[in-house]
Scaffold this active site. Structure first.
Site, short mmCIF file in Angstrom:
data_model
loop_
_atom_site.label_atom_id
_atom_site.label_comp_id
_atom_site.label_asym_id
_atom_site.label_seq_id
_atom_site.Cartn_x
_atom_site.Cartn_y
_atom_site.Cartn_z
N GLU A 1 7.50 9.89 -4.88
CA GLU A 1 6.77 9.30 -6.00
C GLU A 1 6.02 8.04 -5.59
O GLU A 1 5.49 7.31 -6.43
CB GLU A 1 7.75 8.97 -7.14
N GLN B 1 10.07 -7.40 -48.96
CA GLN B 1 10.53 -8.70 -48.47
C GLN B 1 11.96 -8.64 -47.95
O GLN B 1 12.31 -9.34 -46.99
CB GLN B 1 10.39 -9.78 -49.56
N HIS C 1 19.78 19.83 -49.19
CA HIS C 1 21.02 20.42 -49.71
C HIS C 1 20.84 21.93 -49.82
O HIS C 1 19.87 22.38 -50.40
CB HIS C 1 21.34 19.88 -51.11
N ASP D 1 27.52 14.52 -53.42
CA ASP D 1 26.86 13.24 -53.69
C ASP D 1 27.86 12.11 -53.87
O ASP D 1 27.53 10.95 -53.59
CB ASP D 1 26.00 13.35 -54.97
#
Length: 439
Positions: free
Chosen positions: A420, A196, A333, A366
């Site tokens: 084209e 949601q 990592h 981290d």
């Protein structure tokens, strides 16, 4: 005991290639029931707006929001959280934030242009995204580090408005997350989560503004929702389980290596921890360290399952072969626990982040080294990069022709367009061709 905790493999085994493929295999998003549930949530939020978001919050998070206004946390509340948290925690957050900010300042791209001899201008204009949504997992397992890693690059890029969403199951609010949001300069915070929240950010509601891009990690419902709304909104990535690959020459303390493997395995049961080494005796020592240290770990059950199902200690011929296998795996990592680790960088083709030397554990990346910890997983480092300032900036091409420049380019464009069979293109260009009298 040690041998039962993690697989042992040898690269010279006849079945090694297929065994490694099986080890790396991970089926990502999503199972059919999750897809169906998420599709229903997205449709209801898109059609009913705030009412659907409030209803799903009451249903899934177990607390009674009377209306959409109850879902927003005032900015003053973020500042209060920052002022009231433990001083050491605040100092750590602020130190990490400054290091992340300093690093990402180097990633800023600037507009550029050049002018040709005939006066034609060509270039590129860099602009920041206008509004970005940041998803932060909620409840007791929350990640203030993710707030810093996602929000700070957006602010460095110049994003005008950053909207954070984070669920608060049974009304639980994590003060560190709010404090991190204050430090990072988040503009608005809503206490919603799950599919949601992704729907509200992607489509907009009466109270929650539609964003241009959604970043940040989440569970399978969040990942599935992100995949389904892609196209209506930009995304950072669909992330899989966390991964670490360590290449070690056998000269690092085996306890250090075991704990580095644990540092990814403790994320969840699907996380992957692999060690490559040409030293069989060292692999034995690491296996012994794993067996001895595991019972002391707070998340021992998660680590044990992760190592047993997706971990491995792999004996390779030499470091060259280890690097070759690393490029095949393309890990999130990569630790190069080696003497003179930098000398191997030129051979590393695919990795989200590379940690060089024995004194550089992935855990530093981290939290506070500076580079972003939002990294490509599941082999996508072959073609993807860490989250950065460039993910919050757009590039627009600049073309400004002088009359003489347009005339010359139009002659080329006319030939190509007629080739084209796009004659309107050709005629549009031909109108700009100067006749001999005008030149």
């Amino acid at each position: 005991m040690a041998d039962t905790l993690i697989k042992r493999m040898t690269s010279s085994d006849a079945d090694f290639d297929s065994a490694l493929t099986a080890l790396l295999d991970w089926e990502s998003v999503s199972n059919p029931s999750v897809v169906e549930t998420v599709a229903d949530v997205l449709a209801k939020v898109r059609g009913e707006g705030d009412a659907a978001v409030v209803g799903f919050t009451q249903r899934f998070d177990g607390w009674e929001a009377k209306g959409a206004a109850d879902l927003e946390i005032p900015r003053s509340r973020l500042q209060t959280a920052l002022e009231n948290i433990d001083g050491d925690v605040r100092a750590a957050l602020e130190t990490a934030a400054q290091r992340i900010r300093d690093y990402h300042q180097h990633q800023r791209q600037e507009s550029w242009s050049y002018r040709e001899a005939d006066g034609t201008l060509l270039g590129q204009q860099i602009t920041a995204l206008q509004r970005v949504g940041l998803y932060v997992p909620g409840g007791k397992a929350t990640y203030p580090s993710s707030v810093l890693m996602n929000a700070i690059p957006a602010k460095v890029a110049g994003v005008d408005e950053l909207i954070m969403v984070s669920p608060t199951p049974k009304g639980f609010i994590n003060e560190m997350v709010l404090a991190a949001a204050a430090i990072a300069g988040v503009d608005r915070v809503f206490t919603i989560g799950g599919a949601q929240a992704i729907a509200a950010l992607a489509y907009g509601t009466e109270s929650i503004p539609k964003v241009d891009k959604i970043v940040g990690p989440g569970n399978i419902f969040v990942a599935t929702a992100k995949r389904q709304v892609f196209g209506s909104v930009g995304l950072d990535m669909i992330a899989g389980p966390s991964e670490i690959l360590i290449i070690c020459d056998g000269k690092t303390d085996p306890d250090w290596i075991a704990m580095d493997l644990f540092s990814q395995a403790e994320h969840d049961e699907d996380a992957q921890s692999i060690l490559l080494s040409p030293d069989a005796a060292f692999l034995d020592l690491v296996a012994e360290s794993i067996a001895r240290l595991l019972p002391q770990s707070e998340r021992a059950d998660i680590i044990r399952q992760s190592l047993a199902e997706r971990g491995a200690l792999i004996l390779v011929k030499d470091i060259d072969e280890a690097v070759h296998l690393s490029n095949r795996i393309a890990p999130e990592h990569l630790e190069l626990s080696l003497e003179n680790a930098e000398q191997w960088l030129a051979k590393i083709r695919h990795a989200g982040a590379i940690f060089m030397g024995r004194y550089t554990p992935e855990a530093l990346g981290d939290y506070c080294a500076g580079p972003n910890h939002v990294l490509p997983t599941s082999g996508t480092a072959r073609f993807s990069s860490p989250l950065g300032v460039y993910d919050f900036q757009k590039r627009s091409s600049l073309i400004g022709c002088s009359a003489v420049g347009a005339s010359e380019l139009a002659k080329v464009a006319s030939i190509l367009a007629r080739g084209e069979s796009l004659t309107a293109h050709a005629r549009s260009a031909e109108y700009r061709i100067l006749d001999d009298r005008d030149e």
